[in-house]
Design a protein around this motif. Structure first.
Motif, PDB file in Angstrom:
ATOM      1  N   TYR A   1      -3.726  -4.752   6.546  1.00 41.56           N
ATOM      2  CA  TYR A   1      -2.934  -3.786   5.786  1.00 41.56           C
ATOM      3  C   TYR A   1      -1.608  -3.413   6.430  1.00 41.56           C
ATOM      4  N   GLY A   2      -1.427  -3.676   7.711  1.00 45.55           N
ATOM      5  CA  GLY A   2      -0.184  -3.331   8.382  1.00 45.55           C
ATOM      6  C   GLY A   2      -0.006  -1.830   8.559  1.00 45.55           C
ATOM      7  N   LEU A   3      -1.094  -1.076   8.518  1.00 46.73           N
ATOM      8  CA  LEU A   3      -1.043   0.376   8.661  1.00 46.73           C
ATOM      9  C   LEU A   3      -1.627   0.782  10.006  1.00 46.73           C
ATOM     10  N   VAL A   4      -1.229   1.957  10.474  1.00 43.57           N
ATOM     11  CA  VAL A   4      -1.771   2.519  11.710  1.00 43.57           C
ATOM     12  C   VAL A   4      -2.629   3.715  11.309  1.00 43.57           C
ATOM     13  N   LEU A   5      -3.828   3.796  11.858  1.00 44.43           N
ATOM     14  CA  LEU A   5      -4.740   4.900  11.578  1.00 44.43           C
ATOM     15  C   LEU A   5      -4.889   5.723  12.841  1.00 44.43           C
ATOM     16  N   ALA A   6      -4.575   7.007  12.754  1.00 44.28           N
ATOM     17  CA  ALA A   6      -4.717   7.886  13.912  1.00 44.28           C
ATOM     18  C   ALA A   6      -6.199   8.099  14.196  1.00 44.28           C
ATOM     19  N   ALA A   7      -6.590   8.020  15.468  1.00 43.57           N
ATOM     20  CA  ALA A   7      -7.977   8.305  15.842  1.00 43.57           C
ATOM     21  C   ALA A   7      -8.286   9.747  15.458  1.00 43.57           C
ATOM     22  N   THR A   8      -9.433   9.957  14.801  1.00 38.06           N
ATOM     23  CA  THR A   8      -9.778  11.263  14.268  1.00 38.06           C
ATOM     24  C   THR A   8     -11.237  11.578  14.572  1.00 38.06           C
TER      25      THR A   8
ATOM     26  N   THR B   1     -16.573  14.269   2.410  1.00 39.13           N
ATOM     27  CA  THR B   1     -15.393  13.480   2.758  1.00 39.13           C
ATOM     28  C   THR B   1     -14.705  14.094   3.961  1.00 39.13           C
ATOM     29  N   CYS B   2     -13.913  13.278   4.652  1.00 36.78           N
ATOM     30  CA  CYS B   2     -13.150  13.720   5.814  1.00 36.78           C
ATOM     31  C   CYS B   2     -11.701  13.314   5.605  1.00 36.78           C
ATOM     32  N   LYS B   3     -10.791  13.981   6.286  1.00 34.57           N
ATOM     33  CA  LYS B   3      -9.369  13.648   6.180  1.00 34.57           C
ATOM     34  C   LYS B   3      -8.925  12.852   7.399  1.00 34.57           C
ATOM     35  N   VAL B   4      -8.148  11.799   7.157  1.00 30.25           N
ATOM     36  CA  VAL B   4      -7.582  10.981   8.233  1.00 30.25           C
ATOM     37  C   VAL B   4      -6.091  10.774   7.957  1.00 30.25           C
ATOM     38  N   ARG B   5      -5.344  10.476   9.005  1.00 29.55           N
ATOM     39  CA  ARG B   5      -3.906  10.254   8.875  1.00 29.55           C
ATOM     40  C   ARG B   5      -3.594   8.782   9.034  1.00 29.55           C
ATOM     41  N   LEU B   6      -2.874   8.237   8.053  1.00 31.03           N
ATOM     42  CA  LEU B   6      -2.391   6.854   8.110  1.00 31.03           C
ATOM     43  C   LEU B   6      -0.894   6.864   8.352  1.00 31.03           C
ATOM     44  N   MET B   7      -0.374   5.770   8.861  1.00 31.81           N
ATOM     45  CA  MET B   7       1.068   5.649   9.025  1.00 31.81           C
ATOM     46  C   MET B   7       1.482   4.252   8.616  1.00 31.81           C
ATOM     47  N   ASN B   8       2.521   4.168   7.800  1.00 30.35           N
ATOM     48  CA  ASN B   8       3.113   2.898   7.435  1.00 30.35           C
ATOM     49  C   ASN B   8       4.462   2.829   8.142  1.00 30.35           C
ATOM     50  N   PRO B   9       4.549   2.090   9.260  1.00 35.20           N
ATOM     51  CA  PRO B   9       5.770   2.071  10.048  1.00 35.20           C
ATOM     52  C   PRO B   9       6.875   1.179   9.467  1.00 35.20           C
ATOM     53  N   PHE B  10       6.596   0.519   8.364  1.00 32.22           N
ATOM     54  CA  PHE B  10       7.578  -0.409   7.786  1.00 32.22           C
ATOM     55  C   PHE B  10       8.321   0.242   6.627  1.00 32.22           C
ATOM     56  N   PHE B  11       9.522  -0.217   6.367  1.00 38.53           N
ATOM     57  CA  PHE B  11      10.326   0.310   5.252  1.00 38.53           C
ATOM     58  C   PHE B  11      10.041  -0.439   4.000  1.00 38.53           C
TER      59      PHE B  11
ATOM     60  N   LEU C   1     -16.094   3.254   6.348  1.00 38.37           N
ATOM     61  CA  LEU C   1     -15.293   4.250   5.629  1.00 38.37           C
ATOM     62  C   LEU C   1     -14.927   3.715   4.259  1.00 38.37           C
ATOM     63  N   THR C   2     -14.898   4.595   3.287  1.00 40.93           N
ATOM     64  CA  THR C   2     -14.457   4.246   1.951  1.00 40.93           C
ATOM     65  C   THR C   2     -13.410   5.273   1.547  1.00 40.93           C
ATOM     66  N   VAL C   3     -12.283   4.805   1.047  1.00 46.56           N
ATOM     67  CA  VAL C   3     -11.229   5.715   0.602  1.00 46.56           C
ATOM     68  C   VAL C   3     -11.706   6.430  -0.657  1.00 46.56           C
ATOM     69  N   ALA C   4     -11.535   7.741  -0.711  1.00 45.12           N
ATOM     70  CA  ALA C   4     -12.007   8.535  -1.836  1.00 45.12           C
ATOM     71  C   ALA C   4     -11.316   8.144  -3.144  1.00 45.12           C
ATOM     72  N   GLU C   5     -10.055   7.765  -3.077  1.00 40.96           N
ATOM     73  CA  GLU C   5      -9.319   7.268  -4.253  1.00 40.96           C
ATOM     74  C   GLU C   5      -8.227   6.332  -3.767  1.00 40.96           C
ATOM     75  N   ASP C   6      -7.769   5.435  -4.646  1.00 42.75           N
ATOM     76  CA  ASP C   6      -6.723   4.490  -4.259  1.00 42.75           C
ATOM     77  C   ASP C   6      -5.470   5.245  -3.834  1.00 42.75           C
ATOM     78  N   VAL C   7      -4.858   4.754  -2.754  1.00 38.08           N
ATOM     79  CA  VAL C   7      -3.689   5.426  -2.198  1.00 38.08           C
ATOM     80  C   VAL C   7      -2.598   4.394  -1.943  1.00 38.08           C
ATOM     81  N   LEU C   8      -1.381   4.708  -2.345  1.00 36.21           N
ATOM     82  CA  LEU C   8      -0.216   3.893  -2.032  1.00 36.21           C
ATOM     83  C   LEU C   8       0.494   4.586  -0.873  1.00 36.21           C
ATOM     84  N   VAL C   9       0.663   3.861   0.225  1.00 35.92           N
ATOM     85  CA  VAL C   9       1.303   4.439   1.409  1.00 35.92           C
ATOM     86  C   VAL C   9       2.720   3.887   1.495  1.00 35.92           C
TER      87      VAL C   9
END
Length: 75
Positions: free
Chosen positions: A49-56, A65-75, A4-12
């Motif tokens: 990265y410390g991120l959680v990626l939802a299975a999609t 391109t496809c859409k996926v959901r990331l989660m950053n559980p940290f503050f 997978l390659t991110v379509a553009e840089d993303v800050l989560v």
């Protein structure tokens, strides 16, 4: 297995769940075969990265391109 390659840089930001666009690597054999893939994070991705990626479930023939959901559980 596909890369997978991110379509553009993303800050989560912390404590957020953005939906981002990713490009799924394709092969010529995908055109005649089954274009459906389950996208899941590897252990290395989660450690790095410390991120959680939802299975999609994605269809690589429906769009470049496809859409996926990331989660950053940290503050």
């Amino acid at each position: 297995m596909r890369k997978l390659t991110v379509a553009e840089d993303v800050l989560v930001p912390g404590n957020s769940e953005p939906v981002i666009e990713v490009y799924v690597e394709r092969e010529e054999a995908d055109d005649g075969g089954m274009p459906d893939f389950i996208i899941e994070a590897t252990d290395m991705f989660q450690e790095r990265y410390g991120l959680v990626l939802a299975a999609t479930l994605v269809n690589t023939n429906s769009a470049p391109t496809c859409k996926v959901r990331l989660m950053n559980p940290f503050f």
